[in-house]
Design a protein around this motif. Sequence first.
Motif, PDB file in Angstrom:
ATOM      1  N   GLY A  85       0.801  -1.209   0.000  1.00  0.00           N
ATOM      2  CA  GLY A  85       0.000   0.000   0.000  1.00  0.00           C
ATOM      3  C   GLY A  85       0.838   1.265   0.000  1.00  0.00           C
ATOM      4  O   GLY A  85       0.326   2.356  -0.207  1.00  0.00           O
ATOM      5  N   TYR A  86       2.140   1.123   0.222  1.00  0.00           N
ATOM      6  CA  TYR A  86       3.020   2.291   0.311  1.00  0.00           C
ATOM      7  C   TYR A  86       4.073   2.264  -0.792  1.00  0.00           C
ATOM      8  O   TYR A  86       5.254   2.075  -0.550  1.00  0.00           O
ATOM      9  N   GLY A  87       3.609   2.419  -2.002  1.00  0.00           N
ATOM     10  CA  GLY A  87       4.531   2.406  -3.132  1.00  0.00           C
ATOM     11  C   GLY A  87       5.077   1.019  -3.408  1.00  0.00           C
ATOM     12  O   GLY A  87       6.151   0.863  -3.977  1.00  0.00           O
ATOM     13  N   PHE A  88       4.324  -0.004  -3.017  1.00  0.00           N
ATOM     14  CA  PHE A  88       4.813  -1.373  -3.178  1.00  0.00           C
ATOM     15  C   PHE A  88       4.980  -1.754  -4.648  1.00  0.00           C
ATOM     16  O   PHE A  88       5.742  -2.650  -4.984  1.00  0.00           O
ATOM     17  N   GLU A  89       4.254  -1.034  -5.547  1.00  0.00           N
ATOM     18  CA  GLU A  89       4.364  -1.375  -6.964  1.00  0.00           C
ATOM     19  C   GLU A  89       5.797  -1.245  -7.477  1.00  0.00           C
ATOM     20  O   GLU A  89       6.223  -2.007  -8.334  1.00  0.00           O
ATOM     21  N   TYR A  90       6.543  -0.292  -6.930  1.00  0.00           N
ATOM     22  CA  TYR A  90       7.928  -0.121  -7.387  1.00  0.00           C
ATOM     23  C   TYR A  90       8.770  -1.317  -6.986  1.00  0.00           C
ATOM     24  O   TYR A  90       9.560  -1.831  -7.767  1.00  0.00           O
ATOM     25  N   LEU A  91       8.582  -1.764  -5.747  1.00  0.00           N
ATOM     26  CA  LEU A  91       9.330  -2.917  -5.265  1.00  0.00           C
ATOM     27  C   LEU A  91       8.930  -4.162  -6.049  1.00  0.00           C
ATOM     28  O   LEU A  91       9.775  -4.928  -6.508  1.00  0.00           O
ATOM     29  N   SER A  92       7.617  -4.336  -6.219  1.00  0.00           N
ATOM     30  CA  SER A  92       7.121  -5.517  -6.901  1.00  0.00           C
ATOM     31  C   SER A  92       7.676  -5.603  -8.324  1.00  0.00           C
ATOM     32  O   SER A  92       8.153  -6.651  -8.758  1.00  0.00           O
ATOM     33  N   SER A  93       7.638  -4.494  -9.042  1.00  0.00           N
ATOM     34  CA  SER A  93       8.141  -4.509 -10.415  1.00  0.00           C
ATOM     35  C   SER A  93       9.660  -4.664 -10.461  1.00  0.00           C
ATOM     36  O   SER A  93      10.197  -5.274 -11.375  1.00  0.00           O
ATOM     37  N   THR A  94      10.352  -4.116  -9.457  1.00  0.00           N
ATOM     38  CA  THR A  94      11.801  -4.295  -9.414  1.00  0.00           C
ATOM     39  C   THR A  94      12.132  -5.776  -9.206  1.00  0.00           C
ATOM     40  O   THR A  94      12.998  -6.335  -9.880  1.00  0.00           O
ATOM     41  N   LEU A  95      11.413  -6.418  -8.289  1.00  0.00           N
ATOM     42  CA  LEU A  95      11.641  -7.848  -8.056  1.00  0.00           C
ATOM     43  C   LEU A  95      11.382  -8.639  -9.341  1.00  0.00           C
ATOM     44  O   LEU A  95      12.195  -9.469  -9.745  1.00  0.00           O
ATOM     45  N   ASP A  96      10.241  -8.369  -9.989  1.00  0.00           N
ATOM     46  CA  ASP A  96       9.902  -9.074 -11.229  1.00  0.00           C
ATOM     47  C   ASP A  96      10.995  -8.889 -12.283  1.00  0.00           C
ATOM     48  O   ASP A  96      11.416  -9.846 -12.944  1.00  0.00           O
ATOM     49  N   ARG A  97      11.453  -7.656 -12.406  1.00  0.00           N
ATOM     50  CA  ARG A  97      12.432  -7.365 -13.463  1.00  0.00           C
ATOM     51  C   ARG A  97      13.794  -7.963 -13.145  1.00  0.00           C
ATOM     52  O   ARG A  97      14.485  -8.464 -14.037  1.00  0.00           O
ATOM     53  N   VAL A  98      14.186  -7.931 -11.879  1.00  0.00           N
ATOM     54  CA  VAL A  98      15.488  -8.494 -11.509  1.00  0.00           C
ATOM     55  C   VAL A  98      15.495  -9.999 -11.774  1.00  0.00           C
ATOM     56  O   VAL A  98      16.436 -10.544 -12.353  1.00  0.00           O
ATOM     57  N   LYS A  99      14.408 -10.683 -11.383  1.00  0.00           N
ATOM     58  CA  LYS A  99      14.368 -12.134 -11.598  1.00  0.00           C
ATOM     59  C   LYS A  99      14.336 -12.448 -13.092  1.00  0.00           C
ATOM     60  O   LYS A  99      14.957 -13.409 -13.543  1.00  0.00           O
ATOM     61  N   ALA A 100      13.596 -11.644 -13.859  1.00  0.00           N
ATOM     62  CA  ALA A 100      13.529 -11.882 -15.301  1.00  0.00           C
ATOM     63  C   ALA A 100      14.910 -11.699 -15.920  1.00  0.00           C
ATOM     64  O   ALA A 100      15.349 -12.506 -16.749  1.00  0.00           O
ATOM     65  N   ALA A 101      15.639 -10.651 -15.509  1.00  0.00           N
ATOM     66  CA  ALA A 101      16.970 -10.399 -16.070  1.00  0.00           C
ATOM     67  C   ALA A 101      17.938 -11.504 -15.644  1.00  0.00           C
ATOM     68  O   ALA A 101      18.744 -11.990 -16.436  1.00  0.00           O
ATOM     69  N   ALA A 102      17.850 -11.919 -14.390  1.00  0.00           N
ATOM     70  CA  ALA A 102      18.764 -12.930 -13.873  1.00  0.00           C
ATOM     71  C   ALA A 102      18.562 -14.269 -14.573  1.00  0.00           C
ATOM     72  O   ALA A 102      19.523 -14.943 -14.941  1.00  0.00           O
ATOM     73  N   LEU A 103      17.298 -14.639 -14.787  1.00  0.00           N
ATOM     74  CA  LEU A 103      17.010 -15.975 -15.314  1.00  0.00           C
ATOM     75  C   LEU A 103      16.861 -15.989 -16.836  1.00  0.00           C
ATOM     76  O   LEU A 103      17.562 -16.726 -17.522  1.00  0.00           O
ATOM     77  N   ALA A 104      15.961 -15.148 -17.366  1.00  0.00           N
ATOM     78  CA  ALA A 104      15.688 -15.198 -18.800  1.00  0.00           C
ATOM     79  C   ALA A 104      16.850 -14.640 -19.609  1.00  0.00           C
ATOM     80  O   ALA A 104      17.146 -15.118 -20.695  1.00  0.00           O
ATOM     81  N   GLN A 105      17.523 -13.605 -19.074  1.00  0.00           N
ATOM     82  CA  GLN A 105      18.625 -13.017 -19.836  1.00  0.00           C
ATOM     83  C   GLN A 105      19.991 -13.390 -19.278  1.00  0.00           C
ATOM     84  O   GLN A 105      21.006 -12.838 -19.700  1.00  0.00           O
ATOM     85  N   SER A 106      20.029 -14.287 -18.319  1.00  0.00           N
ATOM     86  CA  SER A 106      21.294 -14.770 -17.734  1.00  0.00           C
ATOM     87  C   SER A 106      22.230 -13.638 -17.337  1.00  0.00           C
ATOM     88  O   SER A 106      23.431 -13.709 -17.582  1.00  0.00           O
ATOM     89  N   ASP A 107      21.694 -12.594 -16.745  1.00  0.00           N
ATOM     90  CA  ASP A 107      22.536 -11.476 -16.325  1.00  0.00           C
ATOM     91  C   ASP A 107      23.231 -11.823 -15.007  1.00  0.00           C
ATOM     92  O   ASP A 107      22.624 -11.792 -13.939  1.00  0.00           O
ATOM     93  N   ALA A 108      24.525 -12.163 -15.100  1.00  0.00           N
ATOM     94  CA  ALA A 108      25.250 -12.640 -13.920  1.00  0.00           C
ATOM     95  C   ALA A 108      25.336 -11.584 -12.828  1.00  0.00           C
ATOM     96  O   ALA A 108      25.510 -11.911 -11.659  1.00  0.00           O
TER      97      ALA A 108
END
Lengths: 314, 448
Positions: free
Chosen positions: A216-239
């Motif tokens: 409820g307190y700007g959680f969307e930024y955290l949520s999208s950051t988590l989603d994007r970090v995991k996507a970059a780490a796994l789908a794009q193999s960003d070490a």
Amino acid sequence: MAFTPKKQAFNARINAVTLGTGDKSIVIGGENVLPFYTFDAPIENKPKIAIEISDKGLAGIVSPGLLKFYEGCETVVDMAKKAETMEGASAICLHFESADPNGDNTSVADCVAVAKAVAEAVSMPIIVMGCKNIEKDAELFSAISEALQGKNILVLSSREENYKTVGASAGLAYNQKVGAESAVDINLAKQLNVLLSQLGVPAQSVCMNVGSSAAGYGFEYLSSTLDRVKAAALAQSDAQLQMPIVTPISPETWGVKESMSPEEESPEWGPLDERGIEMEVCTASACLVGGSNLVIMKHPAAVATIAKFIDSLM
Amino acid sequence: MALKGLDIFKLTPKKNCKECGSPTCMAFSMKVASGALPIEKCPYMSADALATLSEATAPLMKTIEVGAGDCAHKLGGETVLFRHEKTLVNRNLFAVTLDSDMDDAAVDAKLEAIKKVDYERIGEREYVEFLFLNYAGNGADAYVALVKKAAEAQRALVLNCADADVAKAALDICKAGKPILNGANKDNLEAMNAAATGAGVTLGVCGADMNEIYDNIKALEGKGNKNLVIDCTGADAKQTFANAVMVRRGNLKDQDRSLGYPSIVNLARIAAGDLHMQTALAAAFTLRYGSIIVMENMTYAEALALYGLRQNIFTDPQKPMKVEPGIYALNGADENSVCSLTVDFALTYFLVSGEYERSKCPVNLLITDASGMSVLTAWAAGKFSAGTIKKFFDEADIENKIKSRTLIIPGKVAVMKGEIEAKLPGWNVVVGPMEAVQLVKFIKDFSA
């Protein structure tokens, strides 16, 4: 006609990082799928929960459930011992709130003494959280890393402003694990990891704290950051983004209006403890589904629920 | 398969008549390809072209409309799996269960409790949108009585009833409210389909596992029914989570249109009796693909956390959340209390007001219209300047409403101090701290 789902296991993996030593040591990360997507591939290391304890002890705590749980505890060491018995706990997070120069300004030497005493009393891995003052934290982390050599602790966190001091002491000189803290931005998170690696801190010694906020307190930024970090780490193999993620929950959720407003002020909201627990549970669950490998929590009822939640999805 | 803009362009009349609202046929084609416009907007498409195109360009996930009047809701219609890829469209909705074997007093008590949780949070009404009516197998009369009662509660309904005859009797009295009939499985498919289509309502498809669910959807689509929702509830939380992810991912990523329906996840079944666990799961399904989340209860404590989370997750990343400009009297502030000024970006408001509330010092928080931007962004864009502040002071009639002449401004815009003093003669402008976390100490020192 049978349903044949396409599996989505990735070739890349999140780094597996060990915290603590001996029987009670834990491993976080290591998976090659999105959080809880066990139907794509098995997840070996389930997410863990660390219990936050303030070095101020019980001072300032309003939650009746928390006070009851720690009833009879006189020192931070007592509390740490008690926290180890909490259902669902895997690590102890010492939060040096009182070190804040704008607050109690407890000296580094005193903080180190507390950290040492706790480390001797407990067998679970130890996470050390600072007071958010950049200079003080750097000093504090260096001193504690030195004092607890061989305990394989995690310090939270080195930031862009003090990564050199913290990275060099905790990560290089004393061989501890370093938390890299950035503010809900995938680019900043990556940049800090790059800086730490240029400093010579091995990737296997780094965990990320990509930011924290309450639901409820700007959680969307955290949520999208988590989603994007995991996507970059796994789908794009960003070490440079494959470090496991550690997210403090309780320091955020117990500071918002929903968890703090006394019952007299808004009677329709119901008991304060219940509100605090629900905020903590809701935020922790959302972070875990987003990709946190370890969450830092404090209320026994919330911890028990999230432990059960993790088990039920694994 | 999704068509490219050029493929669609080849089928257009290429005369750039603008009747579709787009400047050129090419622009129109690109919009259709991205799913922004339906192909029917072009009045000159041949019937053949339309047939091939409408199938291929229809959105992957259907938008299902349920409920009527004030209780009308849209479900589904998502185009991406993660909000950062574009935006999520229709927020998930919450349902609370009522059972046909509950006694009248228990039903009334639960309805009363549901009614109590109904409030506004940053411009959105937060309440339990659906009543989820479980048929306990105790006869049509008991169920119809429950449905009758629920129909008067001003909420949309989900009839969770796998007995087609009982469902039909219930639909007879509530079909005008466009409820969802949930419970079609492999054994009652024909009869449930007839009941739902006969009453013109959405049908919820169930199954023991994904294979069965998928077969049932295919069978219903074969009968021409595409007004469906998918009940993803499995035997436990793990299976339910897997089902929900596989349905949405199979639809949006792997482009299987038979999975392009909104979902129901029944937490009252997989975490019965454990309210905290239901909150944990509800948060998880808010992020991962629950369209209707069914709970046993919705206490205020649960609502505050879950609706806050939902509001965050379903904000459009391209549109910032805003609060209403105006005077917010905190901690019992009156006309003599100091004023503190900031912007209308919702996050800024929440952080600043939260810190002030922690300080317990009375403060008049003045929120000025800055198009929902944060302090520095708004300042850089000229939306937060001495001029806009003066305009706000005039429009909100601050001079007359407040007697205090002390104004705290954010530390990040300390450079504006002089300009503000020039525009607001008589005011003592004080530069506040750089960050919200420093406000408690600042205001305590200031008030002391």
